[in-house]
Design an enzyme around this catalytic site. Structure first.
Site, PDB file in Angstrom:
ATOM      1  N   TYR A 143       0.806  -1.213   0.000  1.00 20.17           N
ATOM      2  CA  TYR A 143       0.000   0.000   0.000  1.00 20.17           C
ATOM      3  C   TYR A 143       0.844   1.271   0.000  1.00 20.17           C
ATOM      4  CZ  TYR A 143      -4.069  -2.912   1.115  1.00 20.17           C
ATOM      5  OH  TYR A 143      -5.074  -3.856   1.086  1.00 20.17           O
ATOM      6  N   LYS A 193       3.368 -15.386   1.987  1.00 21.60           N
ATOM      7  CA  LYS A 193       3.360 -16.263   0.814  1.00 21.60           C
ATOM      8  C   LYS A 193       4.802 -16.543   0.403  1.00 21.60           C
ATOM      9  CE  LYS A 193       0.582 -17.521  -1.827  1.00 21.60           C
ATOM     10  NZ  LYS A 193       0.067 -18.912  -2.036  1.00 21.60           N
ATOM     11  N   ASP A 227      -3.090 -18.022   1.789  1.00 23.58           N
ATOM     12  CA  ASP A 227      -4.274 -18.663   1.226  1.00 23.58           C
ATOM     13  C   ASP A 227      -4.758 -19.801   2.125  1.00 23.58           C
ATOM     14  OD1 ASP A 227      -1.924 -19.999   0.596  1.00 23.58           O
ATOM     15  OD2 ASP A 227      -2.535 -20.537  -1.437  1.00 23.58           O
ATOM     16  N   ASP A 251      -5.258  -6.982   5.709  1.00 23.08           N
ATOM     17  CA  ASP A 251      -6.500  -6.349   5.286  1.00 23.08           C
ATOM     18  C   ASP A 251      -7.542  -7.405   4.929  1.00 23.08           C
ATOM     19  OD1 ASP A 251      -8.367  -4.503   4.447  1.00 23.08           O
ATOM     20  OD2 ASP A 251      -7.133  -3.640   2.866  1.00 23.08           O
ATOM     21  N   ASP A 255     -10.876  -9.143   7.679  1.00 19.83           N
ATOM     22  CA  ASP A 255     -12.287  -9.107   7.307  1.00 19.83           C
ATOM     23  C   ASP A 255     -12.880 -10.512   7.294  1.00 19.83           C
ATOM     24  OD1 ASP A 255     -12.231  -6.392   7.096  1.00 19.83           O
ATOM     25  OD2 ASP A 255     -12.828  -6.294   4.996  1.00 19.83           O
TER      26      ASP A 255
END
Length: 370
Positions: A143, A193, A227, A251, A255
């Site tokens: 970001y 990852k 994942d 992020d 959620d």
């Protein structure tokens, strides 16, 4: 606590002012019933600031935030600002606060409320008793990385975002996670990852080295691909205690974890900076929900996430654990009493508005203090 402990309140847009007003009621209750006092200063942020100053946050408000012991933030944004230039859009105010206050560790708890077990799409036995803390790195990563934006490469247009981390940026957020785990169940999952991303390899290597050499041998450390972590949050969320991860994955995963509990609108968050030489850290607390412009000004918003964000303020900025417990218990008691705002309404309950649910929280606080 001395009355010179300062809170900067930035209600922002949409339902932000309404839910912040309910926190003010609890602040007043604490002053009367707990002899806990705050000096409160108000400021504009987001669209509310743009309407007056044509920017998302002013330099004066930024200085107030830097000077405050804690910042309570409501929400920003609304459709009327969709065409505002990017640097002045409401969300830019929040990003500036996070960046300039160096709030690198975002704490997102995912905790189930027994009264809301049926609100989750997962089976009650899967989520009952769920208590996860996700620690998201907040001021670096994709970001904020450079270069970013549109480019022309060999005559072809392309767009670039850069994922980048320094060793110090990874270490400091991992330290927060390990320290939190030590006060919980002493287990950390570090998520990245590493199988496909160089920054993932670097993240795993850095966290592992800190765990081995930083005095955290009492903390169980496990590594997990992002994942797989997303899948495991749906499959068996109670295997997790503290999850630490980068800005992008944090992020997304926070959620997903929030919806395990049944309602994104019930959950608080804290964004913390580094501890200074006086033992003080800059901090901003905000509900996870957005500004919900479709219900703003109608006394319909659920103030629970804002109230729980204030409880986190007491817990992490002021070390007022008992008072934080009182507020968290009051929110639980208000729901168990059958009072519900529309977003968490259920059969057999009485629907109330923002003020009505605030009334139920105050009654629950009175009951605990009796």
């Amino acid at each position: 606590m001395a009355s010179n402990k300062t809170l900067l309140m930035l209600p922002g847009d949409g339902i932000g002012p309404e839910v912040c007003n309910q926190v003010r009621r609890v602040v007043d209750w604490m002053a009367k019933r707990r002899a806990v006092n705050f000096d409160i200063k108000d400021g504009l942020v987001g669209g509310a600031c743009y309407d007056v100053h044509k920017q998302a946050v002013t330099d004066e408000t930024m200085q107030d935030a830097m000077d405050a012991d804690a910042v309570l933030f409501g929400a920003v944004g609304g459709p009327q600002y969709d065409n505002v230039e990017r640097h002045a859009r409401p969300e830019a105010g929040l990003l500036r606060l996070r960046k300039e206050m160096d709030l690198f560790a975002n704490l997102r708890p995912a905790v189930t409320f027994d009264a809301l077990l049926d609100a989750s799409t997962l089976k009650p036995e899967v989520i009952q008793g769920l208590d996860i803390m996700i620690v998201r790195e907040l001021t670096a990563g994709v970001y904020f990385g450079e270069p970013r934006g549109m480019q022309v490469y060999e005559g072809v247009e392309r767009c670039v975002d850069t994922q980048a981390y320094t060793k110090a940026e990874v270490e400091r957020v991992a330290e927060v996670a390990f320290d939190l785990a030590r006060k919980r169940n002493s287990k950390v999952h570090s998520v990245e990852k590493a199988n496909v991303m160089e920054t993932g390899v670097f993240w795993r290597k850095t966290v592992t080295a800190l765990h081995e050499s930083g005095g955290y041998s009492d903390i169980e450390l496990q590594h997990m691909y992002a994942d797989n972590c997303a899948m495991q949050l749906v499959r068996n969320p109670k295997q997790f205690d503290v999850i630490v991860t980068d800005n992008l994955f944090g992020d997304l995963l926070s959620d997903a974890a929030a919806m395990c509990t049944g309602s994104l609108g019930m959950l608080p968050s804290a964004s913390l900076g580094a501890v200074d030489e006086f033992g003080r850290r800059k901090a901003l607390y905000e509900p996870v929900h957005g500004s919900a412009p479709d219900i703003a000004g109608q006394d319909l918003a659920n103030p629970s996430a804002m109230m729980l964000s204030f409880a986190m303020t007491l817990r992490y900025s002021f070390d007022l654990q008992e008072d934080a417990d009182l507020i968290e218990n009051a929110v639980q008691m208000a729901m168990k009493s059958g009072k519900r705002t529309g977003d968490i309404m259920a059969d057999g309950c009485e629907q109330v508005g923002t003020t009505g649910f605030g009334d139920a929280i105050i009654r629950a606080l009175d009951e605990q203090a009796a």
